[in-house]
Motif scaffolding. Structure first.
Motif, short mmCIF file in Angstrom:
data_model
loop_
_atom_site.label_atom_id
_atom_site.label_comp_id
_atom_site.label_asym_id
_atom_site.label_seq_id
_atom_site.Cartn_x
_atom_site.Cartn_y
_atom_site.Cartn_z
N ARG A 1 -3.55 -0.86 7.35
CA ARG A 1 -4.80 -1.61 6.86
C ARG A 1 -4.49 -3.25 7.37
O ARG A 1 -3.34 -3.47 7.00
N LYS B 1 1.92 -9.91 6.98
CA LYS B 1 2.10 -9.32 5.77
C LYS B 1 3.49 -9.63 5.01
O LYS B 1 3.62 -9.91 3.70
N THR C 1 0.59 -2.36 -4.81
CA THR C 1 0.71 -1.08 -4.01
C THR C 1 0.06 -1.59 -2.72
O THR C 1 -0.66 -2.60 -2.50
N SER D 1 1.05 -2.15 1.84
CA SER D 1 2.12 -2.46 2.74
C SER D 1 2.59 -3.98 2.85
O SER D 1 3.70 -4.44 2.88
N THR D 2 1.56 -4.99 2.06
CA THR D 2 2.10 -6.21 1.75
C THR D 2 2.71 -6.30 0.74
O THR D 2 3.85 -7.19 0.75
N GLY E 1 -1.64 -6.79 -2.96
CA GLY E 1 -2.48 -6.93 -1.98
C GLY E 1 -3.93 -6.86 -2.36
O GLY E 1 -4.45 -6.58 -3.52
N ASP F 1 -7.87 -5.51 0.21
CA ASP F 1 -8.40 -5.19 1.50
C ASP F 1 -9.42 -6.49 2.01
O ASP F 1 -9.51 -6.54 3.09
N LYS G 1 -10.12 -4.33 -3.51
CA LYS G 1 -9.08 -3.54 -3.54
C LYS G 1 -9.35 -2.00 -3.62
O LYS G 1 -10.33 -1.71 -3.69
N GLY G 2 -8.25 -1.36 -3.50
CA GLY G 2 -8.41 0.32 -3.43
C GLY G 2 -8.50 0.79 -1.98
O GLY G 2 -8.40 2.16 -2.15
N GLY G 3 -7.76 0.19 -1.14
CA GLY G 3 -7.42 0.80 0.06
C GLY G 3 -6.51 2.11 0.03
O GLY G 3 -6.67 3.20 0.91
N GLY G 4 -5.72 1.89 -0.91
CA GLY G 4 -4.75 2.73 -1.29
C GLY G 4 -5.03 3.79 -2.36
O GLY G 4 -4.27 4.58 -2.99
N ALA G 5 -6.38 3.69 -2.86
CA ALA G 5 -6.70 4.45 -4.12
C ALA G 5 -6.01 4.13 -5.40
O ALA G 5 -6.07 5.00 -6.32
N ALA G 6 -5.20 2.84 -5.57
CA ALA G 6 -4.48 2.64 -6.71
C ALA G 6 -5.22 1.62 -7.56
O ALA G 6 -4.52 1.00 -8.51
N GLU H 1 -4.01 -0.77 -10.75
CA GLU H 1 -3.65 -2.09 -10.07
C GLU H 1 -4.36 -3.21 -10.85
O GLU H 1 -3.88 -4.13 -11.49
N LYS I 1 -7.74 -10.59 6.33
CA LYS I 1 -8.23 -9.97 5.02
C LYS I 1 -9.37 -11.19 4.59
O LYS I 1 -10.08 -10.85 3.71
C1 5RP Z 1 -4.10 -0.31 -2.91
C2 5RP Z 1 -4.46 -1.64 -2.59
C3 5RP Z 1 -3.92 -2.37 -1.85
O1 5RP Z 1 -3.17 -3.47 -2.24
C4 5RP Z 1 -4.91 -2.72 -0.43
O2 5RP Z 1 -5.40 -1.47 0.22
C5 5RP Z 1 -4.09 -3.60 0.52
O3 5RP Z 1 -3.21 -2.60 1.17
P1 5RP Z 1 -2.21 -3.43 2.41
O4 5RP Z 1 -1.56 -4.31 1.88
O5 5RP Z 1 -1.49 -2.12 2.91
O6 5RP Z 1 -3.07 -3.88 3.57
O7 5RP Z 1 -5.46 -2.27 -3.05
O8 5RP Z 1 -5.29 0.40 -3.60
#
Ligand code: 5RP
Length: 228
Positions: A3, A10, A31, A33-34, A86, A88, A97-102, A106, A124
């Motif tokens: 993402r 990052k 949660t 990659s950043t 991180g 989105d 947020k929530g690209g990783g469904a967390a 979070e 972003k």
């Molecule tokens: C997970 C998130 C992440 O922090 C968000 O998606 C950013 O991810 P990335 O650093 O991989 O771009 O909210 O639920």
């Protein structure tokens, strides 16, 4: 999952925020990659003698923290001095947020922290939030919540898993509806509307929570205040 912008950007953002962590702190571990770059930097600092405890926001951040040797605790035992997480999309100090469904865990950890540092690559940043808003929903409430989200203009779409047939199931055993509201004029008002729906566990609008935003690019990092 990939993402946002470059891994270099990052890394700069994550490592910049990790520098704010001091001896004795309890740190919320975000949660994605950043945030993972921040966790790895903290692991290296722990190797060199830094005395901290981490509170993970997902299975991903828990496993990574354990791999890199960060001792873990829970919100039952401690309050985070700082959280690093991180995003989105970032507009001023407001986030999607929530690209990783967390985003449910979070938000709990980030909001509990005395200071919340956002880490993001420069792709972003935006003037106005417009990305789809992830809404975590109890499985039994999926249809009525989807109807109400449609009434609110969100065009909900059940998030599909990528290496599993069927939907994404969150770390909490729930489903995610991604809701495209277009440009969001009033994130706080929309957030309140989403929170009020029975069956919604948490949504990905983080309004007024961030204390600093560490923005990485391919050759630089800047630290912004929420109003900037
Ligand atoms: C997970 C998130 C992440 O922090 C968000 O998606 C950013 O991810 P990335 O650093 O991989 O771009 O909210 O639920």
């Amino acid at each position: 999952m990939k993402r946002g912008g470059s891994d270099e950007a990052k890394r700069r953002a994550g490592e910049s925020a990790a520098e704010a962590v001091a001896d004795g702190m309890v740190v919320g571990l975000g949660t994605g990659s950043t945030a993972a770059h921040a966790i790895r930097a903290l692991g290296r600092a722990v190797d060199s003698g830094l005395d901290i405890e981490g509170i993970p926001t997902s299975y991903q951040s828990r496993d990574l923290a354990r791999d890199v040797g960060i001792p873990l605790t829970t919100l039952d035992e401690a309050t985070p001095d700082l959280a690093i997480d991180g995003a989105d999309q970032v507009a001023g100090g407001d986030l999607i947020k929530g690209g990783g469904a967390a985003h449910a865990r979070e938000k709990i950890v980030d909001a509990a922290a005395d200071r919340f540092l956002v880490v993001a690559d420069d792709s972003k940043l935006t003037d106005r939030l417009s990305a789809p808003v992830p809404v975590e929903v109890l499985p039994d409430a999926r249809e009525p919540v989807a109807d109400r989200l449609g009434d609110l203009g969100g065009d909900p779409e059940l998030r599909a898993a990528e290496r599993k047939d069927g939907p994404v199931v969150t770390d909490n055993g729930n489903l995610v509806l991604d809701c495209d509201f277009g440009e969001i004029d009033d994130p706080a008002a929309l957030g309140s509307d989403l929170s009020a729906l029975p069956g919604v566990v948490e949504h990905g609008l983080f309004v007024g929570l961030a204390d600093e935003i560490h923005v990485g690019s391919d050759d630089d990092v800047t630290v912004r205040q929420p109003g900037e």
